[in-house]
Each structure stands twice: as structure tokens, then as C-alpha cells.
Design a protein around this motif. Sequence first.
Motif, PDB file in Angstrom:
ATOM      1  N   UNK A 134      53.809  23.055  38.660  1.00 62.46           N
ATOM      2  CA  UNK A 134      52.671  23.859  38.137  1.00 62.46           C
ATOM      3  C   UNK A 134      51.696  22.813  37.328  1.00 62.46           C
ATOM      4  N   UNK A 135      50.447  22.533  37.668  1.00 60.22           N
ATOM      5  CA  UNK A 135      49.759  22.567  36.478  1.00 60.22           C
ATOM      6  C   UNK A 135      49.123  22.878  35.403  1.00 60.22           C
ATOM      7  N   UNK A 136      49.498  22.810  34.098  1.00 60.29           N
ATOM      8  CA  UNK A 136      48.923  23.768  32.918  1.00 60.29           C
ATOM      9  C   UNK A 136      47.999  22.381  32.497  1.00 60.29           C
ATOM     10  N   UNK A 137      46.308  23.239  32.491  1.00 59.32           N
ATOM     11  CA  UNK A 137      45.226  22.633  31.456  1.00 59.32           C
ATOM     12  C   UNK A 137      45.372  23.449  30.222  1.00 59.32           C
ATOM     13  N   UNK A 138      45.270  22.914  28.982  1.00 56.92           N
ATOM     14  CA  UNK A 138      45.261  24.615  27.760  1.00 56.92           C
ATOM     15  C   UNK A 138      43.389  23.706  27.149  1.00 56.92           C
ATOM     16  N   UNK A 139      42.780  24.680  27.647  1.00 55.81           N
ATOM     17  CA  UNK A 139      41.385  25.206  27.042  1.00 55.81           C
ATOM     18  C   UNK A 139      41.446  25.733  26.126  1.00 55.81           C
ATOM     19  N   UNK A 140      42.464  25.945  25.814  1.00 57.68           N
ATOM     20  CA  UNK A 140      42.151  27.691  24.855  1.00 57.68           C
ATOM     21  C   UNK A 140      41.621  27.275  23.598  1.00 57.68           C
ATOM     22  N   UNK A 141      40.281  27.719  22.793  1.00 53.53           N
ATOM     23  CA  UNK A 141      40.219  27.311  21.659  1.00 53.53           C
ATOM     24  C   UNK A 141      38.554  26.681  21.833  1.00 53.53           C
ATOM     25  N   UNK A 142      38.348  25.978  23.171  1.00 48.90           N
ATOM     26  CA  UNK A 142      37.429  25.221  23.260  1.00 48.90           C
ATOM     27  C   UNK A 142      36.086  26.192  23.763  1.00 48.90           C
ATOM     28  N   UNK A 143      34.429  25.811  23.361  1.00 45.88           N
ATOM     29  CA  UNK A 143      33.844  26.518  23.616  1.00 45.88           C
ATOM     30  C   UNK A 143      33.224  26.622  25.119  1.00 45.88           C
ATOM     31  N   UNK A 144      34.093  26.682  26.054  1.00 49.46           N
ATOM     32  CA  UNK A 144      34.064  27.211  27.625  1.00 49.46           C
ATOM     33  C   UNK A 144      34.560  28.290  28.080  1.00 49.46           C
ATOM     34  N   UNK A 145      34.284  28.993  28.809  1.00 50.66           N
ATOM     35  CA  UNK A 145      34.011  30.114  29.614  1.00 50.66           C
ATOM     36  C   UNK A 145      35.381  30.104  30.726  1.00 50.66           C
ATOM     37  N   UNK A 146      36.013  29.869  30.658  1.00 48.68           N
ATOM     38  CA  UNK A 146      37.420  29.645  31.896  1.00 48.68           C
ATOM     39  C   UNK A 146      37.046  31.495  32.351  1.00 48.68           C
ATOM     40  N   UNK A 147      37.217  30.910  33.561  1.00 47.44           N
ATOM     41  CA  UNK A 147      37.027  32.137  34.605  1.00 47.44           C
ATOM     42  C   UNK A 147      38.332  31.621  36.062  1.00 47.44           C
ATOM     43  N   UNK A 148      38.999  32.552  36.447  1.00 47.12           N
ATOM     44  CA  UNK A 148      40.414  32.458  37.108  1.00 47.12           C
ATOM     45  C   UNK A 148      40.525  33.324  37.692  1.00 47.12           C
ATOM     46  N   UNK A 149      40.639  32.911  38.933  1.00 51.53           N
ATOM     47  CA  UNK A 149      41.276  34.129  40.425  1.00 51.53           C
ATOM     48  C   UNK A 149      42.128  33.391  40.692  1.00 51.53           C
ATOM     49  N   UNK A 150      43.194  34.216  40.771  1.00 53.88           N
ATOM     50  CA  UNK A 150      44.938  34.241  41.430  1.00 53.88           C
ATOM     51  C   UNK A 150      45.147  34.415  43.198  1.00 53.88           C
ATOM     52  N   UNK A 151      44.291  34.974  43.748  1.00 58.87           N
ATOM     53  CA  UNK A 151      44.023  34.623  44.798  1.00 58.87           C
ATOM     54  C   UNK A 151      44.717  36.142  44.976  1.00 58.87           C
ATOM     55  N   UNK A 152      44.684  36.676  44.959  1.00 58.30           N
ATOM     56  CA  UNK A 152      45.616  38.005  45.005  1.00 58.30           C
ATOM     57  C   UNK A 152      46.361  38.395  44.470  1.00 58.30           C
ATOM     58  N   UNK A 153      46.984  38.047  43.536  1.00 55.37           N
ATOM     59  CA  UNK A 153      48.099  37.885  42.698  1.00 55.37           C
ATOM     60  C   UNK A 153      47.804  38.956  41.617  1.00 55.37           C
ATOM     61  N   UNK A 154      48.727  40.544  41.651  1.00 55.03           N
ATOM     62  CA  UNK A 154      48.035  41.240  40.513  1.00 55.03           C
ATOM     63  C   UNK A 154      48.241  40.801  38.932  1.00 55.03           C
ATOM     64  N   UNK A 155      47.229  41.226  38.526  1.00 55.88           N
ATOM     65  CA  UNK A 155      47.326  40.727  37.322  1.00 55.88           C
ATOM     66  C   UNK A 155      47.993  40.843  35.825  1.00 55.88           C
ATOM     67  N   UNK A 156      47.874  42.261  36.502  1.00 58.55           N
ATOM     68  CA  UNK A 156      49.175  43.011  35.314  1.00 58.55           C
ATOM     69  C   UNK A 156      50.436  42.028  35.455  1.00 58.55           C
TER      70      UNK A 156
END
Length: 262
Positions: free
Chosen positions: A213-235
Motif C-alpha cells: 500500500x502507498x499512504x500519502x498524508x494530506x490531512x491538514x493541508x489546504x486541499x480537498x481530497x476526493x477518493x473513490x474506493x472502486x466499490x469498497x463499502x466506505x462503512x
Amino acid sequence: MSAILICSTPVHGHVTPLLAVAEHLVSAGHRVRFLTGAKYRCAVEETGATHLALPAGADYDDSDMDVAFPGRVGKSGVAGIRWDISNIFFKPAKEQFHALEAALAQEITDAILTEGMFVGTGALLARPRNLRPAVVHLGIIPLGLGSVDTAPYGLCLLPKPGLAGRARNAMLGFATKKLLFGSLQKELDAILLSLTGKKFTIFFMDGAAQADAIVQALAGEDVLVVVSTGGRDIATFEAPLPANVRVAAYLPHDLLLPLTSV
């Protein structure tokens, strides 16, 4: 609770971001060990993690790299880059790998978190997944993966559309892999062959692609990150998402991409 091993080359700009990761994981109740240089022992222990010292052959004082590596003095440009990659990052890989093996033999480990220049994990990734812990690449430096749509990492060239752009990128990619850094690729192949009996299967700058896996930490940055799971239930996500992240199982890319900066 999970048992986690963090690995970092003994360089301030590599260790420091991982200290925040270690502190967060410790506060969440995980068992965290941190494999890096002796210089950073106190900083690691302040996070609540256990410090594991790199062997002497893989450790150095990064406060003055020219003193730590006398052969580096006077080298610049492409020759300087080649020298740095070879001596600062590739040559310690064998002892990094042996230190990794010792740490894994010491206690059961669920996951290894590593930064991109800790080359010893590359040898570990040569093993089948069922014979090693998960290896997660933490993006504390720019992700240098190659692409047919971009020039090789580090050349500072903007993307160029169309067939002309792809032809340019292919030509520059060949020159980078075979001419500029071909000797480095052979060196890394020899190192991994001696450790695992296998050569590196991809260009060394694409090494992060071998991680689980690759993890890019963007929390707290002045950006809006939009992610698609490709079908995985976000719950199924166990941890809360950062405030600047939006996730959906699927996304209408025809509507999203015109609004996307990158």
C-alpha cells in the motif's frame, strides 16, 4: 492493538515526519518500534515508541554529510546525484535488511511502515506476502513513479499532451533508465540478488509500486481530497477520515475531473 515497525534512513527530513506517525499510532494504543539511526533515539522515545538502532554500517550523522561521506566532496550535478544514491541510500541496504530480519525475529509484526529511501525493505518485498508482514510506503517525499504521460521524476518538465508528449516521455525515460542511472540499477540488482536471489523487477525510482500500500498524508493541508474506493463499502473504514477528505464507492469522473486541480 497492532504491532508496527517503522523504518527510516537516519536523515532528519526523513525521520521527523515519521515521528508524528509514531506518536499518533502509540496514542491509538499500538505497539510501535522505530528502526533508524542512534542519533534519533531520544526523539523516537519521546513519541512512546521503542527505538531500534541501525547497524553501524547503515548509520551516519546527517548533520554534515560531507564529513560523514568524504568521497562526496566536490561532486555535483548528475554525478553528484548518482554518488548520493549509491553511497547514502543503496550501500546501507544490506545492513538495513539484516536489521529488519532481526527485528522481525524478535517479535511478531503486523505491518512495516517505510519511507521511500529505506532500500532494505525492497529485499523483504521479494518474499511472498504470506511469508512477511504487510509493507506500507509512507509518502513523506514526492512519489517518483514513472508514467507514459509525464517526463521522468526530477526533470521538472510539465506534462505534454498527445503523441508528441508520449514520444518525448518515452525517449527521456529510456535515457534516464539506461544512460543516466543505468549503473545504479545494476548496482541495486546486484545488492538484492545477493540478499534474495532475485533482481529488482522494476526501475528503482518506481520502487514504491512494489509495496502492499502507498499512504500519502494530506490531512491538514489546504486541499480537498476526493477518493473513490472502486466499490469498497466506505462503512468498512475503521478510522475517522480527515476533515478535508470526501469518499465514495464510485465517482462520476466526467463531472469530477473538470473540477480537479491534480
